[in-house]
Motif scaffolding. Structure first.
Motif, mmCIF file in Angstrom:
data_model
loop_
_atom_site.group_PDB
_atom_site.id
_atom_site.type_symbol
_atom_site.label_atom_id
_atom_site.label_comp_id
_atom_site.label_asym_id
_atom_site.label_seq_id
_atom_site.Cartn_x
_atom_site.Cartn_y
_atom_site.Cartn_z
ATOM 1 N N ARG A 132 2.024 -5.643 26.632
ATOM 2 C CA ARG A 132 1.453 -5.045 25.427
ATOM 3 C C ARG A 132 2.248 -5.489 24.202
ATOM 4 O O ARG A 132 3.353 -6.034 24.334
ATOM 5 C CB ARG A 132 1.443 -3.524 25.541
ATOM 6 C CG ARG A 132 0.515 -3.013 26.648
ATOM 7 C CD ARG A 132 0.365 -1.496 26.615
ATOM 8 N NE ARG A 132 -0.484 -1.010 27.695
ATOM 9 C CZ ARG A 132 -1.820 -0.960 27.651
ATOM 10 N NH1 ARG A 132 -2.446 -1.388 26.562
ATOM 11 N NH2 ARG A 132 -2.515 -0.493 28.661
ATOM 12 N N LYS A 153 -11.961 -0.353 28.672
ATOM 13 C CA LYS A 153 -12.195 -1.069 27.418
ATOM 14 C C LYS A 153 -13.635 -1.558 27.346
ATOM 15 O O LYS A 153 -14.285 -1.430 26.293
ATOM 16 C CB LYS A 153 -11.230 -2.255 27.315
ATOM 17 C CG LYS A 153 -11.355 -3.054 26.014
ATOM 18 C CD LYS A 153 -10.911 -2.232 24.815
ATOM 19 C CE LYS A 153 -10.947 -3.045 23.531
ATOM 20 N NZ LYS A 153 -10.518 -2.274 22.348
ATOM 21 N N LEU A 479 -12.742 -8.535 23.875
ATOM 22 C CA LEU A 479 -12.194 -8.704 25.216
ATOM 23 C C LEU A 479 -12.728 -10.012 25.786
ATOM 24 O O LEU A 479 -13.928 -10.246 25.799
ATOM 25 C CB LEU A 479 -12.585 -7.534 26.119
ATOM 26 C CG LEU A 479 -11.966 -7.503 27.519
ATOM 27 C CD1 LEU A 479 -11.856 -6.063 28.029
ATOM 28 C CD2 LEU A 479 -12.762 -8.313 28.548
ATOM 29 N N ILE A 506 -8.009 -7.393 24.100
ATOM 30 C CA ILE A 506 -7.523 -7.598 25.464
ATOM 31 C C ILE A 506 -7.968 -8.976 25.954
ATOM 32 O O ILE A 506 -9.122 -9.364 25.780
ATOM 33 C CB ILE A 506 -8.055 -6.509 26.422
ATOM 34 C CG1 ILE A 506 -7.407 -5.161 26.109
ATOM 35 C CG2 ILE A 506 -7.793 -6.886 27.882
ATOM 36 C CD1 ILE A 506 -7.885 -4.025 27.006
#
Length: 783
Positions: A132, A153, A479, A506
């Motif tokens: 992270r 997510k 993502l 992400i």
């Protein structure tokens, strides 16, 4: 699609043919060439900790190198063993043990200092990882934690805000198919694959010209054809086993023609290690070489056709196969009008080929009863790549070189997994069994049991760029789920690509090893998932070769990475977590169940459900697509397509640059020196006369630049068309423009205009406005 079946491998002639020898000096001693025996011994040493497993992979598995389709040590073209250094080089990816914990969790800055070549040697990814913002090393997490993080997510996003990408790293048809299905199940059409940046124009052009999306012929058709033309393809380097087919073709009297800006040494002479005669004395491959300008192929082909039409005016029937044209082809008049509209001076200037040489090849082809046209990224990686390939199809149709023995058009694939990727539906424009049109969406949707989104998904380059859209944009990519791939080293303009990767919330890297893109930051998390290789996949897997052979590769007994999982199984797990109420729609129990469904969803693949044992194989479409001239188009005819002459936009006094491959497999580099020409990765290949014109000596430090970027290297003089230079890929990608895609197929442009100067001149003026002024002049003249 064809009624004739492939007849299986044939025998090589055993009697020596001294007229094809390169040299009477054994093993090419003293010449710049690959050292196959030495390289093989090096591979044995690298795999010494797992030699029994490595041997089983080579003798029982289907090659995860190029798409020639070697099954064990055999193929469907020639009898006898086949093994090449490309396959041996990637072998270690399958036999490595897991990375040690201190490596996996090393400081991220230390990992960033390593090249992809160095990272590849660290070992396999052992378990799921996460990093992270603010964390300087990866942390271990469970599979459950990893998948829940991704699924949570995805649930929060509009399906247009996430995307999937699959590389061609040994990935099987089963994984491509499952990924394509899962993407649509989750509501997105944003899924793409590695063929977008290599052969997407081939599929697009062949579909519009002939109604097909693959090679129309087989490798066996090389052997005995009158003329075998390699257009923008260095098959000897990228698909080394193909040199055996070239050898067999030469023994049958086939003329081999090479068309490329650079007179590639590997396509001129080659020492084939699995043929004793060739291993000792080498084999002369090329009968003739036409050094075309980068991007000048359309003009060259127009010149060939222009002369054919002129021949017809003098002696009807001397160049065009009118029986084939009248019965099987549309658009003859329109194509003729286009070709004859160009003056010879235009065609010579654009192509770089003298009129006499164009006529020479035109007459050779006109007198030939058969020909096979083979091409690769030298034709496809242009902003007019689709037109390049349709122009090849035009040549083939005018001569009737379609749908019969020793004839055809062949986009030769560089990886064993990539032909099946689009055919399985891992593509924004394609579903299993056909295009993303309303009829096919309904057909496949009925099989899958859910509605398929009807909006157009994005190609890989646009998906990356979408990470930079405003936060509230409906297509803001938040993502990205990637199975393999390293966009920092495969896409143009790596600095821009890094910015795109950093702007995603992400990123998921599903892979077997680390690469440099794994360590780029993300806004919320970078998640790494350990995948199995094709040889570890329970129930085995299949791959489709260039010639449409669908091979079964069994699971091979050997050591395992404990937490690695089959790629298709990971997709299913994710889908169940995002949509738990509909899991029955995607719940494949095993690889056999996937193949059963593929046979229903992709009609050409009916037969894949029966592939279960080592050695099982079938060819979809028969020996020749468009057999007897009948094409799978609405009216059964091929389409001749008038092609405009592209503007090359190379200002006078500047150079056009393209990228090339050295000792590497795709972006994986295995040596800093090219064994065929002794070039370093940072050598700039150029014509000696161009060097003299610019006061550059061989070995001089030079700078190649434009407004996209700068490349520092050294001049290396080779037999390259004047006005053109070549740099290695991916090192030279900084020069290539971002966001330039071919309009039909979406392939990035990998060619551009540049300035070349001695480093001392460039840096002497670096603090003045000189460099900026020269770039401004370049751009002004180009536009």
């Amino acid at each position: 699609m064809g009624k004739t079946n492939h007849t299986g491998p044939i025998k090589l002639l055993k009697k020596p043919s001294p007229d094809l020898w390169v040299s009477k000096i054994p093993f090419g001693l003293g010449k710049i060439k690959p050292h196959h025996i030495r390289d093989t011994m090096k591979v044995v040493w690298e795999n010494r900790d797992n030699l029994p497993y490595a041997t089983r992979i080579l003798t029982k598995g289907v090659c995860d190198g190029c798409a020639l389709g070697v099954q064990g040590l055999q193929d469907q073209t020639l009898q006898g063993p086949h093994l090449c250094t490309t396959r041996l080089n990637v072998l270690r990816l399958n036999t490595m043990s897991a990375m040690k914990e201190n490596v996996v969790h090393a400081d991220i800055e230390d990992l960033r200092k390593m090249s992809s070549t160095e990272l590849r040697k660290l070992g396999r990814i052992p378990y799921p990882l996460i990093r992270r913002p603010g964390e300087n090393r990866f942390r271990r997490l469970s599979w459950n934690e990893a998948m829940e993080t991704i699924a949570t997510k995805m649930k929060a996003l509009d399906p247009k805000q996430f995307a999937f990408y699959l590389t061609s790293r040994g990935i099987t048809n089963e994984s491509y198919y499952t990924a394509g299905k899962i993407a649509r199940f989750l509501g997105t059409n944003n899924i793409d694959n590695a063929s977008r940046i290599c052969h997407s124009p081939s599929k697009t052009a062949l579909n519009r010209s002939l109604g097909i999306g693959a090679s129309s012929c087989n490798y066996k058709d090389w052997i005995g054809t009158d003329v075998l033309v390699f257009w923008g393809s260095v098959a000897a380097n990228n698909q080394p086993v193909s040199t055996k087919y070239m050898y067999a073709a030469k023994r049958k009297g086939t003329k081999i023609i090479i068309i490329n800006p650079y007179h590639e040494p590997s396509m001129d002479n080659y020492w084939i290690p699995s043929i004793a005669e060739s291993a000792l004395f080498g084999t002369k491959i090329a009968d003739d070489v036409y050094q075309v300008n980068i991007g000048g192929d359309i003009a060259f082909m127009h010149g060939i056709m222009k002369h054919w039409f002129e021949m017809e005016d003098v002696t009807p029937g001397s160049a065009i196969d009118f029986d084939f044209i009248n019965e099987h082809v549309n658009g003859y008049k329109e194509l003729k009008d286009k070709a004859i509209s160009y003056e010879w001076e235009q065609l010579v200037q654009s192509s770089g080929i003298p009129k006499e040489r164009m006529i020479e090849l035109a007459e050779l082809l006109a007198k030939s009863n058969s020909a096979v046209f083979v091409w690769s990224m030298g034709l496809t990686q242009h902003r007019f790549g689709t037109d390049n390939i349709s122009q090849v199809a035009n040549l083939a149709m005018l001569r009737g070189f379609i749908g019969r023995e020793n004839c055809g058009v062949m986009p030769i694939r560089g990886h064993s997994g990539v032909q099946g990727s689009g055919e399985m539906g891992a593509d924004p424009f394609v579903l299993p069994g056909g295009s993303m049109n309303e009829q096919n969406r309904k057909r496949v949707g009925d099989i899958w049991g859910f509605d398929i989104p009807d909006w157009q998904g994005d190609i890989v380059g646009v998906s990356l760029e979408n990470a930079l859209l405003p936060e509230d944009h409906e297509r803001k990519l938040k993502l990205y789920y990637m199975s393999g791939g390293n966009f920092l080293e495969t896409m143009p303009n790596p600095d821009f690509v890094k910015e795109c990767l950093e702007n995603m919330d992400i990123r998921v890297h599903q892979d077997i090893i680390f690469n440099t893109s794994t360590f780029v930051d993300a806004k919320e998390a970078v998640i790494v998932l350990p995948a199995m290789t094709r040889y570890e996949q329970p129930g085995g897997g299949t791959s489709t070769s260039t010639e449409r052979m669908v091979y079964f590769s069994p699971e091979i007994k050997g050591p395992r990475i404990e937490e690695a999982r089959p790629e298709w199984e990971i997709y299913v797990d994710l889908a169940k977590r995002v949509k738990p109420d509909d899991t029955h729609l995607v719940d494949f129990k095993d690889a056999y169940a996937i193949r059963d469904e593929i046979a229903k969803a992709a009609p050409n693949y009916n037969g894949i459900q029966h592939l279960k044992n080592s050695g099982d194989v079938f060819q979809w479409g028969g020996a020749w697509l468009c057999e007897d001239g009948v094409c799978p188009t609405p009216d059964g005819k091929g389409n001749l397509i008038p092609i405009e002459l592209p503007e090359l936009r190379k200002p006078e006094g500047h150079f056009y640059v393209t990228t090339r491959r050295g000792k590497q497999f795709n972006s994986m580099i295995y040596s800093d020196t090219d064994p065929f020409n002794d070039a370093d990765r940072y050598d700039v290949l150029m014509n000696m006369e161009d060097g003299e014109k610019h006061q550059i000596n061989e070995g001089d430090a030079i700078v190649v630049y434009n407004h996209h970027g700068t490349f520092n290297g050294r001049a290396k003089f080779v037999s390259l068309k004047s006005g053109n230079i070549e740099v290695h890929w991916p090192e030279g990608n900084a020069l290539i423009p971002k966001g330039v895609y071919e309009e039909h197929a979406g392939i990035p442009e990998y060619n551009t205009a540049v300035i070349v100067e001695k480093a001392e001149t460039y840096y002497a003026h670096k603090d003045t406005k000189y460099v900026e002024k020269r770039v401004e002049e370049l751009e002004t003249e180009m536009s």
